[in-house]
Design a protein around this motif. Sequence first.
Motif, short mmCIF file in Angstrom:
data_model
loop_
_atom_site.label_atom_id
_atom_site.label_comp_id
_atom_site.label_asym_id
_atom_site.label_seq_id
_atom_site.Cartn_x
_atom_site.Cartn_y
_atom_site.Cartn_z
N ASN A 1 43.35 48.41 51.32
CA ASN A 1 44.33 48.91 50.35
C ASN A 1 44.63 47.91 49.24
OD1 ASN A 1 45.86 47.02 51.67
ND2 ASN A 1 47.29 48.48 52.57
N GLY A 2 43.96 46.78 49.23
CA GLY A 2 44.12 45.81 48.14
C GLY A 2 45.29 44.86 48.29
N ILE A 3 46.09 45.00 49.34
CA ILE A 3 47.25 44.13 49.50
C ILE A 3 46.78 42.73 49.90
CG2 ILE A 3 49.29 43.66 50.93
CD1 ILE A 3 49.73 46.71 51.02
N ASN A 4 47.26 41.73 49.17
CA ASN A 4 46.91 40.34 49.47
C ASN A 4 48.00 39.45 48.88
OD1 ASN A 4 45.78 37.88 49.97
ND2 ASN A 4 43.98 38.18 48.70
N SER A 5 49.03 39.20 49.69
CA SER A 5 50.15 38.37 49.25
C SER A 5 50.40 37.29 50.30
CB SER A 5 51.42 39.21 49.09
OG SER A 5 51.25 40.20 48.12
N ALA A 6 50.92 36.16 49.85
CA ALA A 6 51.19 35.08 50.78
C ALA A 6 52.42 34.30 50.35
CB ALA A 6 49.99 34.15 50.90
N LEU A 7 53.24 33.93 51.32
CA LEU A 7 54.39 33.08 51.10
C LEU A 7 54.12 31.77 51.84
CD1 LEU A 7 55.55 36.21 51.50
CD2 LEU A 7 57.64 35.04 50.89
N TYR A 8 54.24 30.66 51.14
CA TYR A 8 53.96 29.34 51.70
C TYR A 8 55.28 28.62 51.97
CZ TYR A 8 49.14 30.05 50.27
OH TYR A 8 47.87 30.55 50.14
N PHE A 9 55.50 28.25 53.22
CA PHE A 9 56.72 27.57 53.63
C PHE A 9 56.39 26.16 54.09
CE2 PHE A 9 57.61 32.05 54.17
CZ PHE A 9 58.90 32.19 53.69
N ALA A 10 57.30 25.24 53.80
CA ALA A 10 57.16 23.85 54.25
C ALA A 10 58.47 23.41 54.89
CB ALA A 10 56.82 22.93 53.08
N TRP A 11 58.36 22.58 55.93
CA TRP A 11 59.52 22.02 56.59
C TRP A 11 59.93 20.78 55.79
CZ3 TRP A 11 62.88 23.55 60.12
CH2 TRP A 11 63.68 22.61 60.75
N GLN A 12 61.03 20.89 55.06
CA GLN A 12 61.52 19.79 54.23
C GLN A 12 63.03 19.68 54.37
OE1 GLN A 12 60.14 21.02 50.34
NE2 GLN A 12 58.11 20.20 50.69
N ASP A 13 63.51 18.47 54.41
CA ASP A 13 64.96 18.24 54.54
C ASP A 13 65.55 18.97 55.74
OD1 ASP A 13 64.87 16.68 52.19
OD2 ASP A 13 65.13 18.47 50.94
N GLN A 14 64.82 18.93 56.86
CA GLN A 14 65.28 19.52 58.13
C GLN A 14 65.45 21.04 58.08
OE1 GLN A 14 65.53 17.56 60.96
NE2 GLN A 14 64.55 16.10 59.60
N ARG A 15 64.67 21.72 57.22
CA ARG A 15 64.74 23.18 57.17
C ARG A 15 63.48 23.73 56.53
NH1 ARG A 15 68.77 24.80 52.34
NH2 ARG A 15 67.72 23.66 50.70
N TRP A 16 63.23 25.02 56.79
CA TRP A 16 62.10 25.70 56.17
C TRP A 16 62.45 26.07 54.74
CZ3 TRP A 16 57.57 25.31 58.24
CH2 TRP A 16 57.43 25.21 59.62
N GLN A 17 61.50 25.90 53.83
CA GLN A 17 61.70 26.26 52.43
C GLN A 17 60.44 26.95 51.90
OE1 GLN A 17 63.39 23.36 49.74
NE2 GLN A 17 63.99 22.09 51.46
N LEU A 18 60.65 28.01 51.14
CA LEU A 18 59.55 28.66 50.44
C LEU A 18 59.16 27.77 49.28
CD1 LEU A 18 57.74 31.19 50.00
CD2 LEU A 18 59.58 32.08 48.54
#
Length: 168
Positions: free
Chosen positions: A121-138
């Motif tokens: 169906n062509g869907i191709n999305s990604a969210l990249y998260f990193a553990w920074q400052d003691q929490r997950w961040q996009l």
Amino acid sequence: MAHKSVCLLLTLLLASCASPPADNRQTADFREFVRHFFADPEFQKQHIRFPLVTVSLCYNDDTADLEPVVDQLSASHWVFMPGPDVYRCENDCFDIVIYDSFARRHRDSGERVLSFEGAGNGINSALYFAWQDQRWQLVRFEQLDDLQPGTADDGHGATECRSPFWQQ
């Protein structure tokens, strides 16, 4: 007595080596974090590193082709992203989880990619998260869905992009 002390010391040393570090990213339940991220607009905004790097595949009227467009989004331009319905499910839910070992654990890398890849169906999305400052961040959002040619034209080779598939 000295022998018992040495054995006790070795046991404690080995146990401390096997124990996860105090800031183990595995203790920050990423799946629970993602559900909260897609449910609470304020929580979501607090867990994004701005300016957010975005990559979109956009249709360009001049070239009649899809082109990647890299941009940075400021906090003032952020719009709440509720995510797919599966992340708002409360009863009879399940997640598809793929592990990289039989131990059913993710590596403690401090990085997670939440990827939405469609089947034909062509869907191709990604969210990249990193553990920074003691929490997950996009830290990065990619919207690389296959798009059909758009109709927008501003007279200057307008580029038309779609919003994430779950917001359509």
